[in-house]
Design an enzyme around this catalytic site. Structure first.
Site, PDB file in Angstrom:
ATOM      1  N   TYR A 183     -27.377  20.583  44.738  1.00 45.29           N
ATOM      2  CA  TYR A 183     -27.059  19.855  45.979  1.00 45.29           C
ATOM      3  C   TYR A 183     -26.394  20.751  47.015  1.00 45.29           C
ATOM      4  O   TYR A 183     -26.099  20.302  48.103  1.00 45.29           O
ATOM      5  CB  TYR A 183     -26.198  18.617  45.702  1.00 45.29           C
ATOM      6  CG  TYR A 183     -24.935  18.860  44.891  1.00 45.29           C
ATOM      7  CD1 TYR A 183     -23.806  19.428  45.474  1.00 45.29           C
ATOM      8  CD2 TYR A 183     -24.875  18.524  43.544  1.00 45.29           C
ATOM      9  CE1 TYR A 183     -22.663  19.658  44.734  1.00 45.29           C
ATOM     10  CE2 TYR A 183     -23.741  18.745  42.795  1.00 45.29           C
ATOM     11  CZ  TYR A 183     -22.630  19.311  43.394  1.00 45.29           C
ATOM     12  OH  TYR A 183     -21.504  19.547  42.656  1.00 45.29           O
ATOM     13  N   LYS A 184     -26.131  22.012  46.660  1.00 47.30           N
ATOM     14  CA  LYS A 184     -25.533  22.938  47.633  1.00 47.30           C
ATOM     15  C   LYS A 184     -26.674  23.651  48.371  1.00 47.30           C
ATOM     16  O   LYS A 184     -27.399  23.028  49.129  1.00 47.30           O
ATOM     17  CB  LYS A 184     -24.581  23.887  46.909  1.00 47.30           C
ATOM     18  CG  LYS A 184     -23.370  23.130  46.342  1.00 47.30           C
ATOM     19  CD  LYS A 184     -22.468  23.979  45.472  1.00 47.30           C
ATOM     20  CE  LYS A 184     -21.301  23.136  44.963  1.00 47.30           C
ATOM     21  NZ  LYS A 184     -20.613  23.732  43.812  1.00 47.30           N
ATOM     22  N   ASP A 203     -22.513  31.031  35.974  1.00 48.53           N
ATOM     23  CA  ASP A 203     -22.497  29.862  36.843  1.00 48.53           C
ATOM     24  C   ASP A 203     -23.089  30.288  38.187  1.00 48.53           C
ATOM     25  O   ASP A 203     -22.538  31.167  38.872  1.00 48.53           O
ATOM     26  CB  ASP A 203     -21.062  29.350  37.010  1.00 48.53           C
ATOM     27  CG  ASP A 203     -21.031  28.027  37.771  1.00 48.53           C
ATOM     28  OD1 ASP A 203     -21.848  27.864  38.700  1.00 48.53           O
ATOM     29  OD2 ASP A 203     -20.187  27.179  37.453  1.00 48.53           O
ATOM     30  N   ARG A 217     -13.528  27.660  54.775  1.00 49.94           N
ATOM     31  CA  ARG A 217     -14.738  28.190  54.162  1.00 49.94           C
ATOM     32  C   ARG A 217     -15.941  27.851  55.039  1.00 49.94           C
ATOM     33  O   ARG A 217     -16.097  26.713  55.469  1.00 49.94           O
ATOM     34  CB  ARG A 217     -14.879  27.506  52.805  1.00 49.94           C
ATOM     35  CG  ARG A 217     -15.542  28.282  51.752  1.00 49.94           C
ATOM     36  CD  ARG A 217     -15.385  27.585  50.422  1.00 49.94           C
ATOM     37  NE  ARG A 217     -15.982  26.250  50.425  1.00 49.94           N
ATOM     38  CZ  ARG A 217     -16.658  25.729  49.401  1.00 49.94           C
ATOM     39  NH1 ARG A 217     -16.818  26.423  48.299  1.00 49.94           N
ATOM     40  NH2 ARG A 217     -17.159  24.522  49.455  1.00 49.94           N
ATOM     41  N   PHE A 266     -14.003  27.968  40.032  1.00 49.17           N
ATOM     42  CA  PHE A 266     -14.058  26.565  40.437  1.00 49.17           C
ATOM     43  C   PHE A 266     -13.487  25.770  39.268  1.00 49.17           C
ATOM     44  O   PHE A 266     -13.917  25.943  38.123  1.00 49.17           O
ATOM     45  CB  PHE A 266     -15.507  26.174  40.706  1.00 49.17           C
ATOM     46  CG  PHE A 266     -15.674  24.799  41.282  1.00 49.17           C
ATOM     47  CD1 PHE A 266     -15.693  24.602  42.649  1.00 49.17           C
ATOM     48  CD2 PHE A 266     -15.810  23.695  40.454  1.00 49.17           C
ATOM     49  CE1 PHE A 266     -15.851  23.331  43.179  1.00 49.17           C
ATOM     50  CE2 PHE A 266     -15.960  22.416  40.980  1.00 49.17           C
ATOM     51  CZ  PHE A 266     -15.982  22.247  42.349  1.00 49.17           C
TER      52      PHE A 266
HETATM   53  C1  LIG Z   1     -19.907  22.906  42.947  1.00 55.74           C
HETATM   54  C2  LIG Z   1     -19.540  23.523  41.647  1.00 55.74           C
HETATM   55  C3  LIG Z   1     -19.542  22.773  40.477  1.00 55.74           C
HETATM   56  C4  LIG Z   1     -19.842  21.307  40.554  1.00 55.74           C
HETATM   57  O1  LIG Z   1     -19.915  20.681  39.329  1.00 55.74           O
HETATM   58  P1  LIG Z   1     -20.462  19.179  39.259  1.00 55.74           P
HETATM   59  O2  LIG Z   1     -20.437  18.876  37.827  1.00 55.74           O
HETATM   60  O3  LIG Z   1     -21.827  19.175  39.876  1.00 55.74           O
HETATM   61  O4  LIG Z   1     -19.557  18.314  40.067  1.00 55.74           O
HETATM   62  C5  LIG Z   1     -19.261  23.432  39.287  1.00 55.74           C
HETATM   63  N1  LIG Z   1     -18.979  24.749  39.260  1.00 55.74           N
HETATM   64  C6  LIG Z   1     -18.967  25.485  40.393  1.00 55.74           C
HETATM   65  C7  LIG Z   1     -18.664  26.945  40.321  1.00 55.74           C
HETATM   66  C8  LIG Z   1     -19.234  24.895  41.615  1.00 55.74           C
HETATM   67  O5  LIG Z   1     -19.202  25.603  42.722  1.00 55.74           O
END
Ligand SMILES: *Cc1c(COP(=O)(O)O)cnc(C)c1O
Length: 415
Positions: free
Chosen positions: A225-226, A200, A374, A128
């Site tokens: 939030y996921k 992560d 997805r 990501f």
């Molecule tokens: C959703 C996600 C993020 C989101 O980061 P924010 O700082 O909350 O916007 C970071 N890393 C991964 C792998 C994600 O899937």
């Protein structure tokens, strides 16, 4: 295939599903098939109640007193321990705060500081993007530091780990393909070379069980939030193993991470344990929505969750490949369920338009550039019949070419 192509058989799977009644706890519009809980989890009545109480009683009536009387001040640590249970972290190692991006920044600096004679960060070219961006930011502030990327500097992350590597920042579940890494094996490999690992867990927490302590992980970050359903922009979490606590230094040395924040001392002194990852005042209303969401998670058996998750993703793959085989969809997620998180991705040259057509018909997934559709499967509120309905509608869109309508080609800012 005949057995699972039968709607009655699928209804029977829902009837036998011990997690089925959980759906009642969520606020889902009628008729919506929501397969995007890996991007923004669904609201719950419990979260709404917490928000209401926090706003009208605690903020509205008790005001400043609520920092003490409503437990606002301790909430990052209290909620951290509750997230900890879901990720295999014993109490006192997880704190809820800030965003995942910011927590990556803090954890990377902390890890680099624990390995002062090393200068390399390893991460994934297919990560990501914010993870890479934050690593680039850390490199830019540490003279001599450099970044190695899997898929660019070597085909596999394992090949990039040597005695110069301070820290490996790696996703447990890939955001795009849903592929799962073996946490214990990779952590061990990094440790053999003297490197630390930051996991992560954005697509792990609330999606499948994981054992940070058992894998001997050093650090972890993730968002709430996921799959955890904390609400849009809910604060993230950061984990650090107890063995590192005494030595951890992180550069965002704000007063909330101070040993005595209300002594108002002239200089920074890091607080005890995981508290030192805090920086400043936290978004209490968002924390309260997360608290409501975690009240539901406290009741969930993660092994049962994983079983249903695999049932849902197996069924989706089987139905899509059976019904939609002629339309050029390619599975991007692992076929082997043991290597799969809780999402399924298919690629198609017109993935964007097809996804917009699905959303217009009440099946919500998302699109990831350049060609991925997805679909996230969240066992607390997605049913087997939802999977069936999603595939019925996908099949209809592909067969009729309905996605070719010009309005489905218009790109929005958030996909
Ligand atoms: C959703 C996600 C993020 C989101 O980061 P924010 O700082 O909350 O916007 C970071 N890393 C991964 C792998 C994600 O899937």
């Amino acid at each position: 295939m005949t057995a699972i192509c039968d709607l009655a058989a699928i209804e029977a799977m829902d009837a036998a599903d011990a997690l089925g009644p959980m759906r009642e706890r969520f606020v889902l519009p009628d008729g919506l098939v929501y397969l995007d809980g890996n991007s923004l989890g669904v609201a719950s009545s419990a979260a709404f109640r917490e928000l209401q109480t926090a706003a009208s009683e605690e903020w509205g009536q008790d005001l400043i007193r609520s920092w003490n009387t409503a437990g606002w001040f301790d909430m990052p640590l209290e909620l951290g321990d509750r997230v900890g249970r879901l990720i295999g972290a014993a109490a006192g190692q997880t704190v809820v705060c800030d965003t995942t991006s910011i927590n990556i920044y803090k954890a990377l600096h902390a890890a680099m500081a624990l390995r002062p004679d090393r200068s390399v960060i390893v991460t994934e070219g297919g990560s990501f993007p914010t993870d890479i961006y934050m690593a680039e930011g850390v490199v830019s502030t540490r003279p001599g530091a450099s970044l190695r990327l899997e898929g660019i500097d070597a085909p596999t992350i394992e090949e990039l780990i040597d005695g110069d590597v301070a820290v490996v920042l790696v996703n447990h579940v890939n955001y795009k393909s849903g592929e799962l890494r073996d946490m214990a094996t990779l952590t061990k490999k990094a440790h053999e070379h003297g490197a630390l690992v930051i996991w992560d867990l954005c697509h792990t927490a609330g999606a499948l069980p994981v054992d940070l302590d058992g894998a001997n992980a050093d650090f972890a970050v993730g968002c709430t939030y996921k799959y955890l359903n904390g609400g849009p922009g809910a604060p993230a979490f950061v984990y650090a193993a107890t063995r590192h606590h005494g030595d951890i230094r992180q550069p965002l040395s704000g007063w909330w991470g101070h040993a005595r924040p209300f002594a108002f001392e002239k200089h920074y002194a890091a607080g005890q344990g995981i508290r030192r990852f805090l920086c400043g005042t936290q978004p209490i209303l968002s924390m309260r929505a997360l608290k409501g969401a975690l009240d539901i998670w406290d009741e969930v058996d993660m092994a049962a969750l994983r079983q249903k998750s695999l049932g849902l993703t197996d069924l989706f793959i089987a139905l899509v490949e059976d019904r939609c085989a002629a339309h050029g969809l390619e599975l991007e997620s692992p076929r082997d369920r043991a290597k799969r998180g809780s999402q399924v991705s298919f690629s198609h040259p017109h993935a964007y338009e097809i996804m917009q057509a699905l959303i217009a018909r009440g099946v919500i997934g998302d699109f990831r550039a350049p060609s991925t559709m997805r679909f996230g499967f969240t066992p607390l509120y997605v049913s087997y019949v939802d999977v069936w309905r999603a595939v019925e509608i996908l099949d209809e869109i592909l067969r009729t070419g309905a996605w070719q309508d010009a309005r489905f080609a218009v790109r929005s800012a958030v996909t």
